[in-house]
Design a protein around this motif. Structure first.
Motif, PDB file in Angstrom:
ATOM      1  N   PRO A 191     -33.655  17.290  -7.442  1.00 19.77           N
ATOM      2  CA  PRO A 191     -34.438  18.381  -6.860  1.00 19.77           C
ATOM      3  C   PRO A 191     -34.974  19.378  -7.889  1.00 19.77           C
ATOM      4  O   PRO A 191     -35.939  20.084  -7.617  1.00 19.77           O
ATOM      5  N   CYS A 192     -34.381  19.428  -9.070  1.00 22.48           N
ATOM      6  CA  CYS A 192     -34.832  20.375 -10.099  1.00 22.48           C
ATOM      7  C   CYS A 192     -35.963  19.823 -10.962  1.00 22.48           C
ATOM      8  O   CYS A 192     -36.539  20.548 -11.770  1.00 22.48           O
ATOM      9  N   GLY A 193     -36.270  18.550 -10.841  1.00 24.08           N
ATOM     10  CA  GLY A 193     -37.355  17.982 -11.624  1.00 24.08           C
ATOM     11  C   GLY A 193     -37.050  17.842 -13.100  1.00 24.08           C
ATOM     12  O   GLY A 193     -37.936  17.961 -13.943  1.00 24.08           O
ATOM     13  N   SER A 194     -35.792  17.557 -13.425  1.00 27.47           N
ATOM     14  CA  SER A 194     -35.415  17.515 -14.838  1.00 27.47           C
ATOM     15  C   SER A 194     -35.733  16.185 -15.522  1.00 27.47           C
ATOM     16  O   SER A 194     -35.658  16.103 -16.741  1.00 27.47           O
ATOM     17  N   GLY A 250     -40.344  14.950 -35.853  1.00 27.72           N
ATOM     18  CA  GLY A 250     -40.905  16.266 -36.170  1.00 27.72           C
ATOM     19  C   GLY A 250     -40.208  17.381 -35.407  1.00 27.72           C
ATOM     20  O   GLY A 250     -39.175  17.176 -34.775  1.00 27.72           O
ATOM     21  N   ALA A 251     -40.803  18.578 -35.490  1.00 24.41           N
ATOM     22  CA  ALA A 251     -40.246  19.744 -34.809  1.00 24.41           C
ATOM     23  C   ALA A 251     -40.167  19.477 -33.312  1.00 24.41           C
ATOM     24  O   ALA A 251     -41.146  19.098 -32.685  1.00 24.41           O
ATOM     25  N   CYS A 252     -38.975  19.679 -32.763  1.00 26.25           N
ATOM     26  CA  CYS A 252     -38.741  19.314 -31.364  1.00 26.25           C
ATOM     27  C   CYS A 252     -37.886  20.391 -30.704  1.00 26.25           C
ATOM     28  O   CYS A 252     -36.668  20.316 -30.710  1.00 26.25           O
ATOM     29  N   ALA A 253     -38.549  21.396 -30.148  1.00 26.92           N
ATOM     30  CA  ALA A 253     -37.822  22.490 -29.500  1.00 26.92           C
ATOM     31  C   ALA A 253     -38.408  22.714 -28.112  1.00 26.92           C
ATOM     32  O   ALA A 253     -39.638  22.722 -27.957  1.00 26.92           O
ATOM     33  N   PRO A 254     -37.537  22.905 -27.109  1.00 31.11           N
ATOM     34  CA  PRO A 254     -38.037  23.173 -25.760  1.00 31.11           C
ATOM     35  C   PRO A 254     -38.743  24.516 -25.702  1.00 31.11           C
ATOM     36  O   PRO A 254     -38.529  25.379 -26.567  1.00 31.11           O
ATOM     37  N   SER A 293     -30.542  26.710  -7.814  1.00 33.36           N
ATOM     38  CA  SER A 293     -30.784  27.343  -9.099  1.00 33.36           C
ATOM     39  C   SER A 293     -31.003  26.259 -10.147  1.00 33.36           C
ATOM     40  O   SER A 293     -30.116  25.454 -10.409  1.00 33.36           O
ATOM     41  N   CYS A 294     -32.183  26.248 -10.732  1.00 33.41           N
ATOM     42  CA  CYS A 294     -32.538  25.230 -11.720  1.00 33.41           C
ATOM     43  C   CYS A 294     -33.106  25.897 -12.961  1.00 33.41           C
ATOM     44  O   CYS A 294     -33.750  26.939 -12.877  1.00 33.41           O
ATOM     45  N   LEU A 295     -32.887  25.267 -14.101  1.00 33.72           N
ATOM     46  CA  LEU A 295     -33.618  25.662 -15.303  1.00 33.72           C
ATOM     47  C   LEU A 295     -35.071  25.261 -15.110  1.00 33.72           C
ATOM     48  O   LEU A 295     -35.371  24.286 -14.419  1.00 33.72           O
ATOM     49  N   LYS A 296     -35.966  25.997 -15.747  1.00 32.79           N
ATOM     50  CA  LYS A 296     -37.371  25.608 -15.693  1.00 32.79           C
ATOM     51  C   LYS A 296     -37.497  24.216 -16.315  1.00 32.79           C
ATOM     52  O   LYS A 296     -37.050  23.992 -17.445  1.00 32.79           O
ATOM     53  N   PRO A 297     -38.063  23.246 -15.574  1.00 34.22           N
ATOM     54  CA  PRO A 297     -38.190  21.900 -16.135  1.00 34.22           C
ATOM     55  C   PRO A 297     -38.999  21.910 -17.433  1.00 34.22           C
ATOM     56  O   PRO A 297     -40.010  22.594 -17.548  1.00 34.22           O
ATOM     57  N   ASP A 298     -38.522  21.157 -18.407  1.00 30.81           N
ATOM     58  CA  ASP A 298     -39.173  21.083 -19.708  1.00 30.81           C
ATOM     59  C   ASP A 298     -38.976  19.666 -20.251  1.00 30.81           C
ATOM     60  O   ASP A 298     -37.845  19.229 -20.438  1.00 30.81           O
TER      61      ASP A 298
END
Length: 157
Positions: A126-129, A150-154, A22-27
């Motif tokens: 393995p999650c590509g973070s 500047g504006a920095c939001a995932p 289970s991984c967060l979507k890489p960003d």
């Protein structure tokens, strides 16, 4: 008898533990924010790693380490500065059967740790973070905006 065997097989299959990563979507922006907030110092690089890939059979659930030559750009306050070339210690870490992957001579954004002894270490999980293959121009620009304050939001998941 066939029905009993089929039923037993179904029961056994349903009682086995389910394995999933289970991984967060890489960003890349989320990784940038995590790197900035961390006590660890990171270089944020855009370029490619040159190395001889480990044998595929050796990658099945086993962490691998090797040295790669990196060539590309490093993110600075004014954006990505060209001419960054260094040897980097790479680790492809694993979580069970899932391992991080890095392809040689392909473009990546890489979050590379600066160790206290000035060695550069890059852990690909393995999650590509921390490794983003084939980054878009939009992602690169967004990281530059972050570096400039500047504006920095995932991205939203």
């Amino acid at each position: 008898m066939k029905h009993i065997a089929a039923g037993l097989a179904l029961i056994l299959a349903s009682t086995q533990p389910s394995l999933a990563l289970s991984c967060l979507k890489p960003d890349a922006v989320r990784s940038y924010l995590n790197a900035v907030a961390s006590e660890t110092r990171y270089y944020i690089l855009n370029g490619s790693f040159n190395f001889k890939p480990p044998k595929a059979a050796a990658l099945q659930g086993v962490t691998q380490s090797f040295t790669a030559n990196f060539r590309g750009d490093a993110l600075a306050r004014l954006g990505f500065k060209s001419g960054f070339e260094r040897q980097i210690n790479v680790t492809l870490s694993c979580a069970g059967p899932w391992c991080g992957q890095l392809d040689p001579d392909q473009p990546y954004i890489a979050f590379v740790e600066l160790a206290p002894d000035n060695r550069l270490t890059f852990t690909v999980d393995p999650c590509g973070s921390l490794a983003f293959k084939d980054p878009s121009a939009q992602t690169l620009k967004h990281l530059e905006i972050c570096a400039q304050g500047g504006a920095c939001a995932p991205q939203e998941n």
